[in-house]
Design an enzyme around this catalytic site. Structure first.
Site, PDB file in Angstrom:
ATOM      1  N   SER A 109       0.803  -1.113  -0.320  1.00 49.84           N
ATOM      2  CA  SER A 109       0.298   0.208  -0.306  1.00 49.84           C
ATOM      3  C   SER A 109       0.851   1.069   0.193  1.00 49.84           C
ATOM      4  CB  SER A 109      -0.926   0.126   1.389  1.00 49.84           C
ATOM      5  OG  SER A 109      -1.931   0.648   1.078  1.00 49.84           O
ATOM      6  N   ASP A 155     -10.204  -3.527  -5.740  1.00 50.76           N
ATOM      7  CA  ASP A 155      -9.192  -2.940  -4.654  1.00 50.76           C
ATOM      8  C   ASP A 155      -8.935  -1.307  -5.815  1.00 50.76           C
ATOM      9  OD1 ASP A 155      -7.531  -0.640  -3.464  1.00 50.76           O
ATOM     10  OD2 ASP A 155      -6.069  -2.230  -3.054  1.00 50.76           O
ATOM     11  N   HIS A 157      -8.218  -4.224  -0.733  1.00 53.42           N
ATOM     12  CA  HIS A 157      -7.327  -3.856  -0.234  1.00 53.42           C
ATOM     13  C   HIS A 157      -6.801  -4.668   1.583  1.00 53.42           C
ATOM     14  CE1 HIS A 157      -4.434  -0.769   0.114  1.00 53.42           C
ATOM     15  NE2 HIS A 157      -4.358  -0.910   1.018  1.00 53.42           N
TER      16      HIS A 157
END
Length: 305
Positions: free
Chosen positions: A153, A245, A275
């Site tokens: 991320s 996502d 995610h």
């Protein structure tokens, strides 16, 4: 899948999302930073896992100020190290939040892994986190051992930026990059940002919020790696995305541009994942499979597979 809110169908990942909601509500970005971090800490503790047998940890500080944690698995089969940068929107996360994930990757890859506790926004805006990571990168490369840079991320964003800056400064020694559902500077309004705008786990509005908090210049390629003009000569990559996502197309586009530049890339779009699916690896079949593939990808880059 619904028209307005695409969702996966795998029971394990849906159960994971439900447990996440109990600790970290969908509207958490509207709460105070302190409350967000409290929710995140509780979430991470909920998905903790036993430490691999024989693995040891050592905490230290690079330059006397940047906390890092060194993981030594029971079996080490390579001189190549892994530098892991945690996610959390640049706002939350720590050495502890990703401890179990780092331990399991180190054990699977049979390689030493070092994680970092970089400065967080909004107290420390761009380039504080990036500078911390790059200082640790230089420290790790100083002894001549090869390095694989990895992150999830926001950590995937930082990892990609590290690799680009190392190339720009002719710094050698990075032999691989691992980008896990990274945010790389997509346009926020098209592709997966539109299709998955209300995806479970992370929305496009969340991504916009985290970018705003970070306050990185829109034309800085190290903060927005998709805006780089030249991808040639970068190290081989393992890139994995979650299908549900808004960041999915960032990962796909980055993989395409690396491949077009002649870089060896393994790309995965995990079909049922949302995610932050790394945390679901012990309760979701798809996450378990994705994590296994990730560990094999890391192992190939460090040379133990």
């Amino acid at each position: 899948m619904t028209k307005d809110r695409p969702i996966p169908t795998e029971p394990g990942i849906l159960a994971f999302h439900k447990r996440c909601q109990d600790f970290y509500p969908a509207d958490a970005v509207d709460a105070s930073i302190q409350q967000q971090r409290a929710w995140y800490d509780a979430l991470c503790a909920e998905f903790d896992a036993p430490s691999p047998e024989g693995l040891t940890r050592q905490d230290e500080a690079v330059g006397g100020r940047i906390p890092v944690r060194r993981y030594q698995p029971a079996e080490i089969a390579t001189q190549t190290r892994i530098f892991y940068i945690h996610g959390g929107g640049f706002v939350v996360g720590s050495l502890d939040s990703h401890d179990a994930i780092c331990a399991e990757i180190a054990r699977a890859a049979k390689a030493e892994l070092v994680s970092i506790d970089y400065r967080l926004a909004p107290e420390h805006v761009w380039p504080a986190a990036f500078d911390d990571c790059f200082e640790v990168l230089r420290w790790l490369l100083a002894d001549g051992r090869p390095l694989v840079v990895a992150g999830d991320s926001a950590g995937g964003n930082l990892a990609a930026g590290m690799v680009l800056k190392a190339k720009a400064e002719a710094i050698n020694g990075i032999v691989g990059q691992v980008l896990i559902y990274p945010g790389l500077g997509g346009d926020l309004v098209s592709g997966s940002y539109e299709e998955m705008a209300e995806a479970p786990g992370l929305t496009s509005a969340d991504v916009a919020y985290y970018r705003d908090v970070l306050k990185a210049s829109a034309d800085n390629v190290f903060a927005h790696p998709l805006k780089a003009a030249d991808f040639s000569g970068l190290p081989p990559a393992y890139i994995t995305a979650a299908h549900f996502d808004p960041l999915r197309d960032d990962a796909a586009l980055y993989a395409q541009r690396l491949i077009a530049a002649g870089v060896n890339v393994t790309y995965r779009d995990e079909p049922q994942m949302i995610h932050a699916w790394l945390r679901a690896r012990h309760m979701s079949e798809g996450a378990r499979d994705g994590f296994g593939r990730l560990c094999r990808g890391v192992s190939e880059l460090v040379g133990t597979l």
